[in-house]
Motif scaffolding. Structure first.
Motif, PDB file in Angstrom:
ATOM      1  N   CYS A  29      -7.367 -25.979  -6.790  1.00 30.02           N
ATOM      2  CA  CYS A  29      -7.143 -24.578  -6.898  1.00 30.02           C
ATOM      3  C   CYS A  29      -8.068 -23.675  -6.303  1.00 30.02           C
ATOM      4  CB  CYS A  29      -7.205 -24.401  -8.420  1.00 30.02           C
ATOM      5  SG  CYS A  29      -8.604 -24.551  -9.155  1.00 30.02           S
ATOM      6  N   SER A  30      -8.964 -24.087  -5.773  1.00 31.01           N
ATOM      7  CA  SER A  30      -9.852 -23.172  -5.082  1.00 31.01           C
ATOM      8  C   SER A  30     -10.399 -23.812  -3.677  1.00 31.01           C
ATOM      9  CB  SER A  30     -11.178 -22.679  -6.140  1.00 31.01           C
ATOM     10  OG  SER A  30     -11.904 -23.605  -6.350  1.00 31.01           O
ATOM     11  N   VAL A  37      -1.235 -26.230  -6.082  1.00 27.98           N
ATOM     12  CA  VAL A  37      -1.892 -25.007  -6.070  1.00 27.98           C
ATOM     13  C   VAL A  37      -2.670 -24.697  -7.446  1.00 27.98           C
ATOM     14  CG1 VAL A  37      -0.965 -23.889  -4.247  1.00 27.98           C
ATOM     15  CG2 VAL A  37       0.137 -23.668  -6.583  1.00 27.98           C
ATOM     16  N   ASP A  38      -1.868 -25.219  -8.476  1.00 29.18           N
ATOM     17  CA  ASP A  38      -2.583 -25.424  -9.772  1.00 29.18           C
ATOM     18  C   ASP A  38      -3.377 -26.606 -10.284  1.00 29.18           C
ATOM     19  OD1 ASP A  38      -1.159 -22.827 -10.438  1.00 29.18           O
ATOM     20  OD2 ASP A  38       0.742 -23.867 -10.441  1.00 29.18           O
ATOM     21  N   ASP A  39      -3.392 -27.369  -9.409  1.00 29.32           N
ATOM     22  CA  ASP A  39      -3.860 -28.758  -9.611  1.00 29.32           C
ATOM     23  C   ASP A  39      -5.580 -28.285  -9.676  1.00 29.32           C
ATOM     24  OD1 ASP A  39      -5.640 -31.084  -9.475  1.00 29.32           O
ATOM     25  OD2 ASP A  39      -3.865 -32.183  -8.595  1.00 29.32           O
ATOM     26  N   PRO A  40      -6.287 -28.434 -10.604  1.00 28.26           N
ATOM     27  CA  PRO A  40      -7.701 -28.028 -10.670  1.00 28.26           C
ATOM     28  C   PRO A  40      -8.734 -28.671  -9.717  1.00 28.26           C
ATOM     29  CG  PRO A  40      -7.424 -29.539 -12.573  1.00 28.26           C
ATOM     30  CD  PRO A  40      -5.903 -29.064 -12.030  1.00 28.26           C
ATOM     31  N   ARG A  58      -1.606 -22.463  -0.381  1.00 25.20           N
ATOM     32  CA  ARG A  58      -0.210 -22.287  -1.006  1.00 25.20           C
ATOM     33  C   ARG A  58       0.850 -22.563   0.066  1.00 25.20           C
ATOM     34  NH1 ARG A  58       1.143 -19.903  -5.727  1.00 25.20           N
ATOM     35  NH2 ARG A  58      -0.888 -19.256  -5.950  1.00 25.20           N
ATOM     36  N   ASP A  97      -7.051 -19.401  -0.156  1.00 29.80           N
ATOM     37  CA  ASP A  97      -6.040 -20.110  -0.989  1.00 29.80           C
ATOM     38  C   ASP A  97      -4.629 -19.660  -0.889  1.00 29.80           C
ATOM     39  OD1 ASP A  97      -8.268 -21.048  -2.634  1.00 29.80           O
ATOM     40  OD2 ASP A  97      -8.221 -19.524  -4.095  1.00 29.80           O
ATOM     41  N   ASP A 154       3.059 -27.551  -6.684  1.00 31.48           N
ATOM     42  CA  ASP A 154       2.379 -27.880  -7.857  1.00 31.48           C
ATOM     43  C   ASP A 154       0.989 -27.908  -7.474  1.00 31.48           C
ATOM     44  OD1 ASP A 154       4.549 -27.277  -9.473  1.00 31.48           O
ATOM     45  OD2 ASP A 154       4.924 -29.260  -9.738  1.00 31.48           O
TER      46      ASP A 154
END
Length: 406
Positions: free
Chosen positions: A284-285, A278-281, A266, A262, A276
């Motif tokens: 995000c992983s 990295v926060d998108d579902p 990033r 992760d 943004d």
């Protein structure tokens, strides 16, 4: 072309200095294993049929000299000897009596039929280590089959995993199975020599070209056994992380990127100006990115397609993204990293004037290996070995030559 200066070959002693190796193998896997031993200081004697090893007839050829032979027989003395003759076998036994290692890759039983199998040689030289390279091994229902590294690449499952899911499987465009087998063989020989230091006894090593590839591809059988699933071809993707692949820039060049965790994702998101993500579902992983690999690859394709190759590399490096250009040979030889480490050495050569060869595959701080010369002409050391070392007269050597023994 690269501008490396011609060197005369390093003179320092490698870690295998003093180890005497006889290489009577043919073509690639066996000869390449012996070459790796030679790179690190072993004294390797290449023995080939008077008509020449098969590698001498492989393309590409330059000035009637096979470039494969220059590569795979580097750092070796060269003699010719017909091992299918009684006289040739007697001379081979004399040489093996004073050797530490023999490398061979004939079909199982061939050396025994010629009275130079391991048991016969070890009776006179119990410290001898013999590396026996075949496609499928010395035992089993396929042992007697002829085989090349290509068959190992096919049977191991490697080819089934290379390519795109809607296209046929692909074999590697180079002797990959042979070279993985060669590195494995060189490692096995050094392990056997270390064991000999402890026990005083040599041993035979049974190396199948398929089995190192099974180890390299071990995840495919582990997954099948644990989950029942079969890994499939995915092009440049892999099943354990995303994104991973190669993308084309605006100027028609390619860059490879691998996101291992992760934090590196990033860095990539920041590099392409989309923090943004990295926060998108969807991203995000690692598991989420694998489930939405098409979407993230489309985002990257759009960004790379708008960048020049130089700008993309500089941007990615500035953000500590793991990336690398996809090189051809010309670009490879011009790269400052490889120049600074002398990854290639240019050597004077009696047949071609000069040759450029890859340097040793590992750098030692105290006992460095070296590339000292390229593969020699067939039988270049016949007189030195047969007359000066074994004590034959010039007339005897001439008679053996006329009878096709040497």
């Amino acid at each position: 072309m690269s501008g490396q200066d011609i060197t005369q070959g390093a003179t320092q002693r490698g870690p295998l200095h003093g180890v005497r190796v006889i290489d009577c193998s043919t073509v690639f896997a066996g000869p390449a294993a012996a070459a790796y031993l030679a790179d690190f200081g072993a004294e390797v004697l290449k023995i080939e049929h008077p008509n020449g090893d098969h590698a001498r007839f492989f393309e590409p050829v330059h000035h009637d000299v096979s470039l494969w032979s220059k590569l795979v027989n580097r750092n070796k003395a060269s003699i010719t000897l017909n091992l299918s003759t009684d006289e040739g076998q007697a001379l081979f036994r004399l040489l093996a009596a004073d050797a530490d290692v023999v490398v061979e890759n004939f079909r199982p039983g061939t050396l025994e039929r010629w009275n130079i199998g391991y048991e016969r040689l070890a009776a006179a030289n119990p410290r001898l280590v013999m590396l026996r390279v075949t496609a499928f091994g010395q035992t089993g229902p396929y042992a007697a089959r002829p085989g090349y590294g290509t068959l190992a690449e096919a049977m191991s499952g490697m080819a089934q995993l290379i390519g795109y899911p809607d296209r046929p499987p692909l074999l590697p465009p180079l002797a990959l199975g042979d070279n993985i087998g060669a590195i494995t063989g060189a490692f096995a020989v050094t392990a056997a020599l270390l064991n000999r230091e402890r026990t005083g006894a040599g041993q035979a090593i049974d190396l199948s070209l398929v089995e190192p590839l099974l180890a390299v591809l071990g995840i495919q059988t582990l997954v099948k056994d644990a989950t029942g699933q079969t890994l499939e071809r995915q092009g440049n993707r892999v099943q354990h992380l995303a994104p991973r692949g190669a993308w084309k820039t605006r100027d028609e060049r390619w860059i490879s990127v691998t996101v291992g965790n992760d934090n590196t994702f990033r860095s990539l998101a920041n590099a392409i100006g989309q923090p943004d993500l990295v926060d998108d579902p969807r991203f995000c992983s690692n598991r989420a990115r694998l489930a939405h690999v098409d979407e993230i690859e489309d985002i990257l394709a759009e960004w790379f397609g708008a960048q020049s190759h130089r700008d993309a590399i500089e941007t990615l490096e500035r953000h500590n993204v793991s990336c690398a250009p996809l090189y051809d040979a010309e670009q490879l030889l011009d790269d400052p990293q490889f120049r600074s480490r002398e990854a290639f050495v240019r050597l004077a050569d009696d047949e071609l004037g000069e040759v450029l060869l890859p340097n040793v595959i590992a750098r030692f701080s105290a006992t460095q290996g070296s590339i000292r010369f390229a593969g020699k002409p067939k039988g270049a050391d016949n007189r030195r070995v047969f007359v000066e070392q074994l004590g034959l007269t010039s007339d005897e050597l001439q008679a053996l030559t006329e009878r096709g023994v040497v």
